[in-house]
Enzyme design. Structure first.
Site, PDB file in Angstrom:
ATOM      1  CB  THR A   1      60.923  34.697  22.052  1.00 18.80           C
ATOM      2  OG1 THR A   1      62.036  35.038  21.234  1.00 18.80           O
ATOM      3  CG2 THR A   1      60.549  33.244  21.829  1.00 18.80           C
ATOM      4  CG  HIS A   2      62.384  38.544  24.164  1.00 18.21           C
ATOM      5  ND1 HIS A   2      62.478  38.769  25.523  1.00 18.21           N
ATOM      6  CD2 HIS A   2      63.126  37.429  23.909  1.00 18.21           C
ATOM      7  CE1 HIS A   2      63.254  37.831  26.067  1.00 18.21           C
ATOM      8  NE2 HIS A   2      63.653  37.011  25.108  1.00 18.21           N
TER       9      HIS A   2
ATOM     10  CD  GLU B   1      41.131  48.180  23.243  1.00 18.30           C
ATOM     11  OE1 GLU B   1      41.825  48.482  22.266  1.00 18.30           O
ATOM     12  OE2 GLU B   1      40.172  48.878  23.639  1.00 18.30           O
TER      13      GLU B   1
ATOM     14  CG  ASN C   1      27.111  32.552  61.776  1.00 20.99           C
ATOM     15  OD1 ASN C   1      26.642  33.603  61.364  1.00 20.99           O
ATOM     16  ND2 ASN C   1      27.661  32.437  62.978  1.00 20.99           N
TER      17      ASN C   1
ATOM     18  CG  ASN D   1      37.978  51.208  18.021  1.00 18.36           C
ATOM     19  OD1 ASN D   1      38.924  51.372  17.260  1.00 18.36           O
ATOM     20  ND2 ASN D   1      37.109  52.175  18.302  1.00 18.36           N
TER      21      ASN D   1
ATOM     22  CD  GLN E   1      27.440  42.198  54.753  1.00 13.73           C
ATOM     23  OE1 GLN E   1      26.863  41.887  55.795  1.00 13.73           O
ATOM     24  NE2 GLN E   1      27.411  43.429  54.287  1.00 13.73           N
TER      25      GLN E   1
ATOM     26  CE  LYS F   1      40.334  53.154  15.259  1.00 13.95           C
ATOM     27  NZ  LYS F   1      40.503  54.004  16.436  1.00 13.95           N
TER      28      LYS F   1
ATOM     29  CE  LYS G   1      26.311  37.027  50.852  1.00 13.50           C
ATOM     30  NZ  LYS G   1      25.083  37.533  51.514  1.00 13.50           N
TER      31      LYS G   1
ATOM     32  CB  SER H   1      35.551  56.035  16.197  1.00 11.88           C
ATOM     33  OG  SER H   1      35.787  57.412  16.452  1.00 11.88           O
TER      34      SER H   1
ATOM     35  CE1 TYR I   1      29.597  35.387  58.929  1.00 14.35           C
ATOM     36  CE2 TYR I   1      28.999  36.642  60.880  1.00 14.35           C
ATOM     37  CZ  TYR I   1      29.005  36.488  59.502  1.00 14.35           C
ATOM     38  OH  TYR I   1      28.430  37.449  58.717  1.00 14.35           O
TER      39      TYR I   1
END
Length: 456
Positions: A161-162, A297, A116, A292, A329, A290, A332, A284, A324
């Site tokens: 903004t927005h 993402e 422990n 990407n 476990q 492409k 971890k 792609s 404990y």
């Protein structure tokens, strides 16, 4: 049904139960093998200094154990150290190797400790190393963003903004904002490091031992700030430590996710403010043209996963009784994966910042919509004596009159602290440098303490 039973396996265990309870420990614990050896070295050194008769470890025996532990560390670094199902975890694997090399002397190293407190100290030693490296990587990315921002500090950028055009901004303001955000996230890493740098070793199963161990000495040997005072709390702190670390990592990933989203948007053909480095983009299988932004993402997605890991660590602890419990476990894997993802994301984003290109023409062309200058013009009227609300309405009713305004001139006028022409890049770089230096100094202290402990 057969049960597992080896020299170091604790008890006779049904193999199905053994497989269920060991989980991923034989794999995950390989990352803890070296620090487990260091914890054992400190523990045995403390036992050899203990004022107790008969002596548990003579100086000759201590040196023999340290030498054997150095050899095991070498096995770990060469990739030949293994944790078997019978071992169950790294602690018994190290004890097995010591017993194979030293015989009965190897069987003595577990005196006055439990798995422990072993795993608790292993995690803290591992987290400490990772936190120091993570802190330096935060500083690296902050500096890369500051270098990018200072290079392009005079390029105007539509502030939003927005997601709608709002006011004139600049590339320098945009980039240095994310650098400052990361540096402030660094305060959370400092707090996590403070919580982490306490030594639980010697708490054993959470209730201490009936021998005069010196927990302060063990803490000093391992370069902790101090030991946990209450041994029951030392046991209860397991899991909480990992949860605090994940909370700090989650904030860094939130910053990276917002930065990633801006880069995805601003590199779109409809914006084209920035051009992403092609070697950091993917193609792609069917569309030849492409490139990407997959890594960006993925950073968004991994930020979501890390938030889930942080929540999971807290939920595991939520209804856990004191002392404990085997549920711990599972914290971890959560913290190890959270650290891995955060560090990898920081390094990827640093590459992105170092190789990102700005398209000044596209940035300036975005100011064709005159409304983005409205607030600046209203404040010009205020400076001439008009009440703000009157200026507000006058500008709103005559937006077409703003078409001739120059975004370069507008951003140059904002010289106040933190404005488009008031960014103190030197001060921000100084913060990044100080943050890196602090982490490097902390790691140097740890390395020096371990070199002394292991006689190397």
């Amino acid at each position: 049904m057969k049960t597992a039973d080896t020299a170091t396996t604790v008890g006779k265990i049904n193999p199905d139960v053994l497989a269920f309870t060991e989980g991923k420990d034989p794999v995950l614990d390989l990352a803890l093998a070296e620090v487990d050896c260091l914890g054992t070295a400190a523990h045995v050194t403390m036992l050899s200094h203990m004022d107790f008769r008969p002596v548990l470890f003579t100086e000759t025996q201590r040196v023999a154990v340290i030498r054997a532990l150095r050899d095991i560390i070498d096995e770990v670094r060469r990739g030949v150290f293994t944790i078997t199902a019978a071992d169950q975890d790294v602690h018994l694997a190290v004890e097995r190797r010591l017993t194979e090399r030293l015989g009965d002397l190897g069987k003595k190293v577990h005196t006055c400790r439990s798995r422990n407190d072993q795993v608790a100290v292993d995690i803290r030693l591992h987290v400490r190393n990772e936190l120091n490296a993570l802190s330096e990587e935060v500083a690296d990315l902050a500096e890369a963003l500051l270098a990018f921002g200072e290079t392009y500090r005079k390029i105007p950028l539509v502030g939003r903004t927005h997601l709608q055009p709002a006011m004139p901004s600049s590339v320098g303001m945009w980039a240095s904002a994310y650098a400052e955000m990361l540096l402030d996230d660094g305060y959370l890493l400092e707090a996590a490091a403070k919580v982490n740098n306490l030594c639980p070793l010697g708490s054993a199963a959470g209730y201490g031992v009936p021998l005069p161990i010196d927990r302060q000495l063990t803490s000093d040997l391992l370069a902790f700030d101090r030991p946990h005072h209450n041994v029951f709390y030392a046991s209860c702190a397991r899991g909480k430590d990992e949860a605090v670390l994940l909370a700090a990592c989650a904030q860094i990933m939130l910053s990276l996710s917002r930065l990633a989203e801006d880069l995805i948007l601003f590199s779109m053909p409809e914006f084209r403010y920035f051009t992403l480095p092609r070697d950091l983009c993917t193609g792609s299988s069917i569309m030849p043209q492409k490139y990407n932004p997959d890594v960006l993402e993925l950073i968004r997605g991994k930020a979501a996963l890390l938030l889930g890991q942080s929540t999971a660590a807290n939920v595991i602890l939520k209804a856990m009784p004191g002392g404990y419990n085997r549920d711990l476990q599972d914290t971890k894997e959560l913290y190890m994966e959270g650290l891995r993802v955060t560090r990898t994301s920081l390094r990827i984003m640093k590459l992105m910042a170092e190789n990102l290109k700005v398209n000044p023409e596209a940035c300036r062309a975005a100011f064709a919509e005159p409304g983005v200058f409205a607030t600046d013009r209203a404040l010009e009227l205020v400076a001439g004596g008009m009440p703000f609300r009157d200026a507000y309405h006058q500008v709103r009713d005559h937006l077409e009159d703003l078409r001739g305004m120059d975004p370069d001139e507008v951003i140059a006028k904002k010289t106040h602290l933190g404005g488009t022409n008031g960014i103190d890049f030197a001060a921000l770089r100084g913060r990044a440098e100080a943050f890196r230096a602090q982490a490097a100094a902390a790691q140097a202290r740890v390395d020096a303490a371990f070199a002394s402990l292991m006689n190397v």
